[in-house]
Write a protein that holds these residues in place. Sequence first.
Motif, PDB file in Angstrom:
ATOM      1  N   ALA A 239       0.732  -1.351   0.011  1.00  0.00           N
ATOM      2  CA  ALA A 239      -0.102  -0.128  -0.075  1.00  0.00           C
ATOM      3  C   ALA A 239       0.989   1.361   0.063  1.00  0.00           C
ATOM      4  CB  ALA A 239      -0.815  -0.073   1.215  1.00  0.00           C
ATOM      5  N   GLU A 240       2.021   1.245   0.804  1.00  0.00           N
ATOM      6  CA  GLU A 240       2.768   2.336   0.858  1.00  0.00           C
ATOM      7  C   GLU A 240       3.590   2.593  -0.446  1.00  0.00           C
ATOM      8  OE1 GLU A 240       5.717   2.128   3.932  1.00  0.00           O
ATOM      9  OE2 GLU A 240       4.087   3.108   5.183  1.00  0.00           O
ATOM     10  N   LEU A 241       3.926   1.582  -1.166  1.00  0.00           N
ATOM     11  CA  LEU A 241       4.501   1.652  -2.541  1.00  0.00           C
ATOM     12  C   LEU A 241       3.710   2.232  -3.430  1.00  0.00           C
ATOM     13  CD1 LEU A 241       6.642  -1.646  -2.677  1.00  0.00           C
ATOM     14  CD2 LEU A 241       7.464   0.351  -2.727  1.00  0.00           C
ATOM     15  N   GLN A 242       2.381   1.786  -3.721  1.00  0.00           N
ATOM     16  CA  GLN A 242       1.526   2.283  -4.466  1.00  0.00           C
ATOM     17  C   GLN A 242       1.354   3.718  -4.272  1.00  0.00           C
ATOM     18  OE1 GLN A 242      -2.075  -1.024  -5.399  1.00  0.00           O
ATOM     19  NE2 GLN A 242      -2.554   0.116  -3.460  1.00  0.00           N
ATOM     20  N   LEU A 243       1.283   4.269  -3.087  1.00  0.00           N
ATOM     21  CA  LEU A 243       1.050   5.735  -2.883  1.00  0.00           C
ATOM     22  C   LEU A 243       2.330   6.607  -3.089  1.00  0.00           C
ATOM     23  CD1 LEU A 243      -0.441   5.587   0.857  1.00  0.00           C
ATOM     24  CD2 LEU A 243      -1.403   6.473  -1.550  1.00  0.00           C
ATOM     25  N   ARG A 244       3.414   5.948  -3.009  1.00  0.00           N
ATOM     26  CA  ARG A 244       4.704   6.442  -3.387  1.00  0.00           C
ATOM     27  C   ARG A 244       5.100   6.417  -4.749  1.00  0.00           C
ATOM     28  NH1 ARG A 244       9.826   3.430  -1.430  1.00  0.00           N
ATOM     29  NH2 ARG A 244       8.681   3.001   0.425  1.00  0.00           N
ATOM     30  N   TYR A 245       4.533   5.556  -5.563  1.00  0.00           N
ATOM     31  CA  TYR A 245       4.819   5.686  -6.956  1.00  0.00           C
ATOM     32  C   TYR A 245       3.864   5.868  -7.984  1.00  0.00           C
ATOM     33  CZ  TYR A 245       9.484   3.863  -5.797  1.00  0.00           C
ATOM     34  OH  TYR A 245      10.667   3.776  -5.289  1.00  0.00           O
ATOM     35  N   GLY A 246       2.396   6.055  -7.095  1.00  0.00           N
ATOM     36  CA  GLY A 246       1.116   6.123  -8.013  1.00  0.00           C
ATOM     37  C   GLY A 246       1.022   5.007  -9.118  1.00  0.00           C
ATOM     38  N   GLN A 247       1.429   3.748  -8.550  1.00  0.00           N
ATOM     39  CA  GLN A 247       1.338   2.605  -9.215  1.00  0.00           C
ATOM     40  C   GLN A 247       0.401   1.537  -8.651  1.00  0.00           C
ATOM     41  OE1 GLN A 247       2.842   1.685 -12.618  1.00  0.00           O
ATOM     42  NE2 GLN A 247       1.063   0.007 -11.972  1.00  0.00           N
ATOM     43  N   ARG A 248      -0.551   1.129  -9.280  1.00  0.00           N
ATOM     44  CA  ARG A 248      -1.397   0.106  -8.810  1.00  0.00           C
ATOM     45  C   ARG A 248      -0.610  -1.290  -8.772  1.00  0.00           C
ATOM     46  NH1 ARG A 248      -5.145   0.670 -12.118  1.00  0.00           N
ATOM     47  NH2 ARG A 248      -6.835   1.733 -10.887  1.00  0.00           N
ATOM     48  N   ILE A 249      -0.755  -1.956  -7.692  1.00  0.00           N
ATOM     49  CA  ILE A 249      -0.038  -3.171  -7.506  1.00  0.00           C
ATOM     50  C   ILE A 249      -1.251  -4.304  -7.214  1.00  0.00           C
ATOM     51  CG2 ILE A 249       1.375  -4.672  -5.892  1.00  0.00           C
ATOM     52  CD1 ILE A 249       2.869  -2.118  -5.403  1.00  0.00           C
ATOM     53  N   VAL A 250      -1.536  -5.450  -7.849  1.00  0.00           N
ATOM     54  CA  VAL A 250      -2.337  -6.509  -7.722  1.00  0.00           C
ATOM     55  C   VAL A 250      -1.732  -7.820  -7.242  1.00  0.00           C
ATOM     56  CG1 VAL A 250      -3.886  -5.191  -9.067  1.00  0.00           C
ATOM     57  CG2 VAL A 250      -2.476  -6.858 -10.155  1.00  0.00           C
ATOM     58  N   LEU A 251      -2.632  -8.515  -6.667  1.00  0.00           N
ATOM     59  CA  LEU A 251      -1.802  -9.816  -6.239  1.00  0.00           C
ATOM     60  C   LEU A 251      -2.705 -11.159  -6.793  1.00  0.00           C
ATOM     61  CD1 LEU A 251      -1.026  -9.079  -2.723  1.00  0.00           C
ATOM     62  CD2 LEU A 251       0.699  -9.348  -4.401  1.00  0.00           C
ATOM     63  N   GLU A 252      -2.027 -11.942  -7.399  1.00  0.00           N
ATOM     64  CA  GLU A 252      -2.693 -13.225  -7.811  1.00  0.00           C
ATOM     65  C   GLU A 252      -2.426 -14.253  -6.973  1.00  0.00           C
ATOM     66  OE1 GLU A 252      -2.009 -16.433 -11.596  1.00  0.00           O
ATOM     67  OE2 GLU A 252      -1.102 -14.493 -11.896  1.00  0.00           O
ATOM     68  N   HIS A 253      -3.558 -15.032  -6.819  1.00  0.00           N
ATOM     69  CA  HIS A 253      -3.392 -16.196  -5.755  1.00  0.00           C
ATOM     70  C   HIS A 253      -2.633 -17.269  -6.265  1.00  0.00           C
ATOM     71  CE1 HIS A 253      -6.505 -18.849  -7.819  1.00  0.00           C
ATOM     72  NE2 HIS A 253      -6.906 -17.562  -8.266  1.00  0.00           N
ATOM     73  N   ASP A 254      -1.812 -17.866  -5.464  1.00  0.00           N
ATOM     74  CA  ASP A 254      -1.281 -19.100  -5.704  1.00  0.00           C
ATOM     75  C   ASP A 254      -1.965 -20.097  -4.698  1.00  0.00           C
ATOM     76  OD1 ASP A 254       0.757 -21.263  -6.472  1.00  0.00           O
ATOM     77  OD2 ASP A 254       1.897 -19.426  -7.223  1.00  0.00           O
ATOM     78  N   PHE A 255      -1.329 -21.342  -4.592  1.00  0.00           N
ATOM     79  CA  PHE A 255      -1.981 -22.404  -3.627  1.00  0.00           C
ATOM     80  C   PHE A 255      -1.763 -21.888  -2.197  1.00  0.00           C
ATOM     81  CE2 PHE A 255      -0.847 -25.221  -7.618  1.00  0.00           C
ATOM     82  CZ  PHE A 255      -2.248 -25.157  -7.636  1.00  0.00           C
ATOM     83  N   PHE A 256      -2.856 -21.849  -1.413  1.00  0.00           N
ATOM     84  CA  PHE A 256      -2.926 -21.409  -0.075  1.00  0.00           C
ATOM     85  C   PHE A 256      -3.257 -22.336   0.822  1.00  0.00           C
ATOM     86  CE2 PHE A 256      -6.634 -20.024  -2.419  1.00  0.00           C
ATOM     87  CZ  PHE A 256      -7.554 -20.694  -2.003  1.00  0.00           C
ATOM     88  N   GLY A 257      -3.581 -23.567   0.547  1.00  0.00           N
ATOM     89  CA  GLY A 257      -3.589 -24.759   1.734  1.00  0.00           C
ATOM     90  C   GLY A 257      -4.951 -24.464   2.608  1.00  0.00           C
ATOM     91  N   ASP A 258      -4.573 -24.348   3.889  1.00  0.00           N
ATOM     92  CA  ASP A 258      -5.414 -24.267   4.726  1.00  0.00           C
ATOM     93  C   ASP A 258      -5.714 -22.859   5.273  1.00  0.00           C
ATOM     94  OD1 ASP A 258      -5.973 -27.041   4.965  1.00  0.00           O
ATOM     95  OD2 ASP A 258      -4.700 -27.508   6.616  1.00  0.00           O
ATOM     96  N   TYR A 259      -4.967 -21.985   4.599  1.00  0.00           N
ATOM     97  CA  TYR A 259      -4.683 -20.539   5.074  1.00  0.00           C
ATOM     98  C   TYR A 259      -5.619 -19.676   4.141  1.00  0.00           C
ATOM     99  CZ  TYR A 259      -0.720 -21.969   7.510  1.00  0.00           C
ATOM    100  OH  TYR A 259       0.165 -22.693   8.355  1.00  0.00           O
ATOM    101  N   GLY A 260      -6.589 -20.221   3.489  1.00  0.00           N
ATOM    102  CA  GLY A 260      -7.551 -19.491   2.445  1.00  0.00           C
ATOM    103  C   GLY A 260      -8.442 -18.397   3.351  1.00  0.00           C
ATOM    104  N   ASP A 261      -8.577 -18.469   4.577  1.00  0.00           N
ATOM    105  CA  ASP A 261      -9.429 -17.512   5.402  1.00  0.00           C
ATOM    106  C   ASP A 261      -8.295 -16.443   5.526  1.00  0.00           C
ATOM    107  OD1 ASP A 261      -7.759 -19.421   6.890  1.00  0.00           O
ATOM    108  OD2 ASP A 261      -8.921 -18.582   8.819  1.00  0.00           O
ATOM    109  N   ILE A 262      -7.107 -16.614   5.675  1.00  0.00           N
ATOM    110  CA  ILE A 262      -6.417 -15.546   5.903  1.00  0.00           C
ATOM    111  C   ILE A 262      -6.276 -14.681   4.744  1.00  0.00           C
ATOM    112  CG2 ILE A 262      -3.951 -14.826   6.602  1.00  0.00           C
ATOM    113  CD1 ILE A 262      -3.785 -17.428   8.215  1.00  0.00           C
ATOM    114  N   VAL A 263      -6.089 -15.229   3.843  1.00  0.00           N
ATOM    115  CA  VAL A 263      -6.086 -14.530   2.135  1.00  0.00           C
ATOM    116  C   VAL A 263      -7.166 -13.739   2.119  1.00  0.00           C
ATOM    117  CG1 VAL A 263      -6.055 -14.755  -0.352  1.00  0.00           C
ATOM    118  CG2 VAL A 263      -4.670 -16.296   1.256  1.00  0.00           C
ATOM    119  N   ILE A 264      -8.360 -14.217   2.374  1.00  0.00           N
ATOM    120  CA  ILE A 264      -9.678 -13.544   2.248  1.00  0.00           C
ATOM    121  C   ILE A 264      -9.678 -12.242   3.128  1.00  0.00           C
ATOM    122  CG2 ILE A 264     -11.991 -13.462   2.681  1.00  0.00           C
ATOM    123  CD1 ILE A 264     -12.111 -16.221   1.619  1.00  0.00           C
ATOM    124  N   ASP A 265      -9.056 -12.377   4.300  1.00  0.00           N
ATOM    125  CA  ASP A 265      -9.121 -11.386   5.257  1.00  0.00           C
ATOM    126  C   ASP A 265      -8.218 -10.158   4.918  1.00  0.00           C
ATOM    127  OD1 ASP A 265      -9.962 -10.357   7.905  1.00  0.00           O
ATOM    128  OD2 ASP A 265      -7.921 -11.010   8.793  1.00  0.00           O
TER     129      ASP A 265
END
Length: 302
Positions: free
Chosen positions: A150-176
């Motif tokens: 989030a700080e990098l986005q603000l600093r450079y005015g550049q949108r950053i997005v994240l693509e899901h990889d395999f998350f096993g039993d931690y999917g609830d944390i990804v959603i959160d």
Amino acid sequence: MRRLQMGMWHALDESRWDAYNGNVLNGLEICHYADTESLERLRSFCDRRGVAFGVHGPILGDRGYELPRVNSPDAAERREALARIAAETELASRYGADYLLFHYPFLPVFDTPIRRYYPKMPDPRARYGYDKLSRTAFRDVSERLFHELAELQLRYGQRIVLEHDFFGDYGDIVIDMFDRHPEIGFVVDTARLDVTRRAFDGFDPYEWLDRLAPSVYLVHYSNVRYEDDTFVHHWPVRASHDGDGRFGEAFSYLRHLAERNDAFHVTFEHKHEWVEREELFAIYRRAAEACGIPAGRADPTV
């Protein structure tokens, strides 16, 4: 304007764009270009043609196709990953990229046994098991990661997005993480989503899309063909795949998501040469219709 995009990795190929955009596409997703001169050529092309582009990291290929280990349990590796992301964010911003994409979790996180392990899935050397990265540790490094991005986005005015990889039993944390950090866009990969459905017990991709729909900025759209104990990915999503158990449910995922989010873009992350051109263009139009995206070339004079 919402976009339907072609992947254009390694180098700009104007003849490929002209041959395969089918009067439908109006965007590119690039990756792994040779140098900044190639990015200048890309920017010039996009300006001339009225085409936007996004970046699947790495933007340059000087290190090979190596993704930053954003959730490494090792603090030094995480610092190195964030330094790389910061440098790529500055570069993407300089050349006018709409977004810059990285994988998260990366390395992927899961442990066997799972419902079905396919040999093409990451082996123990290419993933973090729960003994290496506990739930508490994964949540902590994820919070730090999203804050830094989030700080990098603000600093450079550049949108950053994240693509899901395999998350096993931690999917609830990804959603959160995406719930708590709406400034970070989410990328759905329909092929990996389907492999996750088949591989992991208790995973419902439609419920998962319901939860993450507000955060989705981009969909990587392709299908999977399952063959015995393996799969082949990057299939164009043909209408004949509907209801065919040998293939994933990519079109169904796309349509389900489009009913819950009317703003995301679509990258056709497939091997276009696996179908004839006219069928390829029909695949584009079908996806556009499902998403309510007007299908038309950005520059009709080309």
